[in-house]
Structures are given as C-alpha cells and as structure tokens.
Design a protein around this motif. Sequence first.
Motif, PDB file in Angstrom:
ATOM      1  N   GLU A  92      22.962 -55.684  30.908  1.00 14.96           N
ATOM      2  CA  GLU A  92      22.177 -55.421  32.121  1.00 14.96           C
ATOM      3  C   GLU A  92      22.147 -53.899  32.263  1.00 14.96           C
ATOM      4  O   GLU A  92      23.199 -53.254  32.270  1.00 14.96           O
ATOM      5  CB  GLU A  92      22.851 -56.070  33.329  1.00 14.96           C
ATOM      6  CG  GLU A  92      22.036 -55.956  34.582  1.00 14.96           C
ATOM      7  CD  GLU A  92      22.533 -56.900  35.689  1.00 14.96           C
ATOM      8  OE1 GLU A  92      21.791 -57.094  36.643  1.00 14.96           O
ATOM      9  OE2 GLU A  92      23.663 -57.425  35.575  1.00 14.96           O
ATOM     10  N   VAL A 111      16.738 -52.160  35.509  1.00 11.13           N
ATOM     11  CA  VAL A 111      16.653 -51.892  36.948  1.00 11.13           C
ATOM     12  C   VAL A 111      16.594 -50.377  37.132  1.00 11.13           C
ATOM     13  O   VAL A 111      17.480 -49.652  36.669  1.00 11.13           O
ATOM     14  CB  VAL A 111      17.881 -52.459  37.692  1.00 11.13           C
ATOM     15  CG1 VAL A 111      17.910 -51.991  39.147  1.00 11.13           C
ATOM     16  CG2 VAL A 111      17.894 -53.979  37.602  1.00 11.13           C
ATOM     17  N   SER A 138      13.053 -55.782  41.805  1.00 13.45           N
ATOM     18  CA  SER A 138      14.468 -55.635  41.441  1.00 13.45           C
ATOM     19  C   SER A 138      14.914 -54.169  41.418  1.00 13.45           C
ATOM     20  O   SER A 138      16.105 -53.889  41.280  1.00 13.45           O
ATOM     21  CB  SER A 138      14.717 -56.262  40.067  1.00 13.45           C
ATOM     22  OG  SER A 138      13.804 -55.729  39.132  1.00 13.45           O
ATOM     23  N   ASP A 139      13.984 -53.226  41.562  1.00 11.79           N
ATOM     24  CA  ASP A 139      14.347 -51.800  41.538  1.00 11.79           C
ATOM     25  C   ASP A 139      14.873 -51.350  42.899  1.00 11.79           C
ATOM     26  O   ASP A 139      14.732 -52.052  43.899  1.00 11.79           O
ATOM     27  CB  ASP A 139      13.122 -50.954  41.158  1.00 11.79           C
ATOM     28  CG  ASP A 139      12.694 -51.170  39.714  1.00 11.79           C
ATOM     29  OD1 ASP A 139      13.552 -51.550  38.888  1.00 11.79           O
ATOM     30  OD2 ASP A 139      11.495 -50.962  39.415  1.00 11.79           O
ATOM     31  N   GLU A 140      15.468 -50.158  42.896  1.00  5.48           N
ATOM     32  CA  GLU A 140      16.049 -49.620  44.126  1.00  5.48           C
ATOM     33  C   GLU A 140      15.530 -48.201  44.348  1.00  5.48           C
ATOM     34  O   GLU A 140      15.459 -47.416  43.403  1.00  5.48           O
ATOM     35  CB  GLU A 140      17.578 -49.634  44.019  1.00  5.48           C
ATOM     36  CG  GLU A 140      18.069 -51.022  43.629  1.00  5.48           C
ATOM     37  CD  GLU A 140      19.573 -51.239  43.752  1.00  5.48           C
ATOM     38  OE1 GLU A 140      20.292 -50.311  44.168  1.00  5.48           O
ATOM     39  OE2 GLU A 140      19.995 -52.372  43.429  1.00  5.48           O
ATOM     40  N   LYS A 168      14.138 -52.436  46.756  1.00  6.85           N
ATOM     41  CA  LYS A 168      15.226 -52.337  47.739  1.00  6.85           C
ATOM     42  C   LYS A 168      15.311 -50.879  48.193  1.00  6.85           C
ATOM     43  O   LYS A 168      15.115 -49.984  47.374  1.00  6.85           O
ATOM     44  CB  LYS A 168      16.533 -52.768  47.069  1.00  6.85           C
ATOM     45  CG  LYS A 168      16.480 -54.233  46.660  1.00  6.85           C
ATOM     46  CD  LYS A 168      17.586 -54.617  45.711  1.00  6.85           C
ATOM     47  CE  LYS A 168      17.352 -56.044  45.242  1.00  6.85           C
ATOM     48  NZ  LYS A 168      18.130 -56.386  44.051  1.00  6.85           N
TER      49      LYS A 168
END
Length: 212
Positions: A92, A111, A138-140, A168
């Motif tokens: 991941e 991510v 799913s990214d921040e 996010k």
Amino acid sequence: MKICEIFTSIQGESTYAGLPCTFVRLSGCNLRCRYCDTKYSYYEGVEMSAEDIIGHVRAAGVPLVEITGGEPLLQQQDALLLVRDLLNEGYEVLVETNGSLSICEIDKRAVIILDVKTPGSGMSNQMDFSNFDCLKPSDEVKFVVCDRSDYDWAKDVVAEFRLKEKAKVLFSPAVGTIQPAELARWIINDKLDVRFNLQIHKYIFGPEERGV
Ligand SMILES: C[S@@+](CC[C@H](N)C(=O)[O-])C[C@H]1O[C@@H](n2cnc3c(N)ncnc32)[C@H](O)[C@@H]1O
Ligand SMILES: Nc1nc2[nH]cc(C(=O)O)c2c(=O)[nH]1
Ligand code: SF4
Ligand SMILES: [Mg+2]
C-alpha cells in the motif's frame, strides 16, 4: 535516484497515523517552507536504484510504504516508476507531495497526500491548483496551518474548490509555530467538517529526532 533516508516507524501523519510504515525519503526540494522539519533532505542523499530501495522495503517487512521527501515528484520519472513497482509487489503506497508539481501521472492505486501550501509557509504562490482535478476519494488534502489567517485561507480554499467532495481534508498545526489547541478550538467553534491531524511521531520520539 537520490535518496536521503529509508526508515521504518509509526506513521505520524494523515488518516494512516498510528500504523507501522516504511518511509522512503527522496532528496531535494523545489520549495523552502518556513516551518520545514526536513531541511536536511534538500541536499543530503545517495544514489540508489529502484531495486536497492525495494530491497530495503522488503527487508523492513511492513505492508505500508510512504514516498516522501524533500519533494518526491522532483525526481518525477524515477518516483513514478518506484511507486508503480511497489504497488505491483502488493504494497500500500502513500505519496506525500507539496502541491507545486503535477500529481496527475501518479498511479491511481497509490494514495496521494497533497499538501496545500498556506501563506504562512511562504510558498502558497507556488501551488498548482489544477492538481485538485486529479484527486480521487481515497486521496488526502492537507493544510499545515501557521496562524489564524492561514486557517481562514484554508477554509476558503476548501469551500471554493469543493474539496470535501474530492478527497479527505486535514488541518494540521505547524509544529513550532502554533499551539495545537488553538487550531483545535477554531475547528470546534466553526464546527468545521475537517479532520484535525497531529504529527504524532514528534510526540512519540521528540520534535527534533530524525529518521523516525
Ligand atoms: C517534509 S514534507 C515532505 C513532502 C512534501 N515536500 C510536502 O511538503 O508535502 C512532509 C510533510 O511534513 C509537513 N511538515 C513539515 N514541517 C512541518 C512542521 N513544522 N509542522 C507540521 N508539519 C510539517 C509538510 O507540510 C508535509 O505535509
Ligand atoms: N513517523 C513519521 N511519519 C511521517 N509522516 C509523514 C512524514 C514525512 O516526513 O513526510 C513522516 C515522518 O517523517 N515520520
Ligand atoms: S515542500 Fe516539503 S520538504 Fe519542501 S520545504 Fe516544504 S515542507 Fe519541506
Ligand atoms: Mg516528516
């Protein structure tokens, strides 16, 4: 590619905070944020092949890997290939980047943690806001806040670009510049729907420790 350090620690930032993670810190940065806690990464480092790096990651034996820096996307082609190779091996992968360079070519399985540089960093004029079009859920997106005017600026950017619909959203106090409680109170008073984020590794290991 030029690598500053590789180490395994507890992920201190993002929604992944608390998980064991292997960090690959690439050398060099195109920005000079006032609060930067990794100034040593601007120049220090040794040449390593992707195979060497992946060997270290395998030996660490942890399924979560973060590519950071410095600015990892400065060594664009090498960084993109490293991300892809790690994903193909089943890791991941988080990519932490300063928002000034395009994120759009990064493998969609990774991510992205996109730091939006606030005025207090001294680097907000370097931001490429078109990066917001390449975000996935799913990214921040992260704002490191130095003072009240940074906070107000960040709130405006979140609203103007509808960032909550794209990824996010995290607000983090700039360590050494603002007390965490100050930022927390502003968020609570405004009932702002963002995630408050602390660099927890600095509480675990101390604010000046490197390689943790
Ligand atoms: C060292 S940077 C490397 C990745 C990339 N250059 C960037 O700025 O996103 C990793 C993260 O640490 C954050 N950071 C650096 N110094 C900090 C500080 N004093 N307080 C809080 N966050 C800090 C940066 O804003 C960034 O989100
Ligand atoms: N423990 C730990 N967590 C981190 N998350 C992001 C980091 C970074 O420097 O990019 C970092 C770091 O340097 N250490
Ligand atoms: S972009 Fe990241 S590494 Fe570069 S100066 Fe800013 S915080 Fe430091
Ligand atoms: Mg760090």
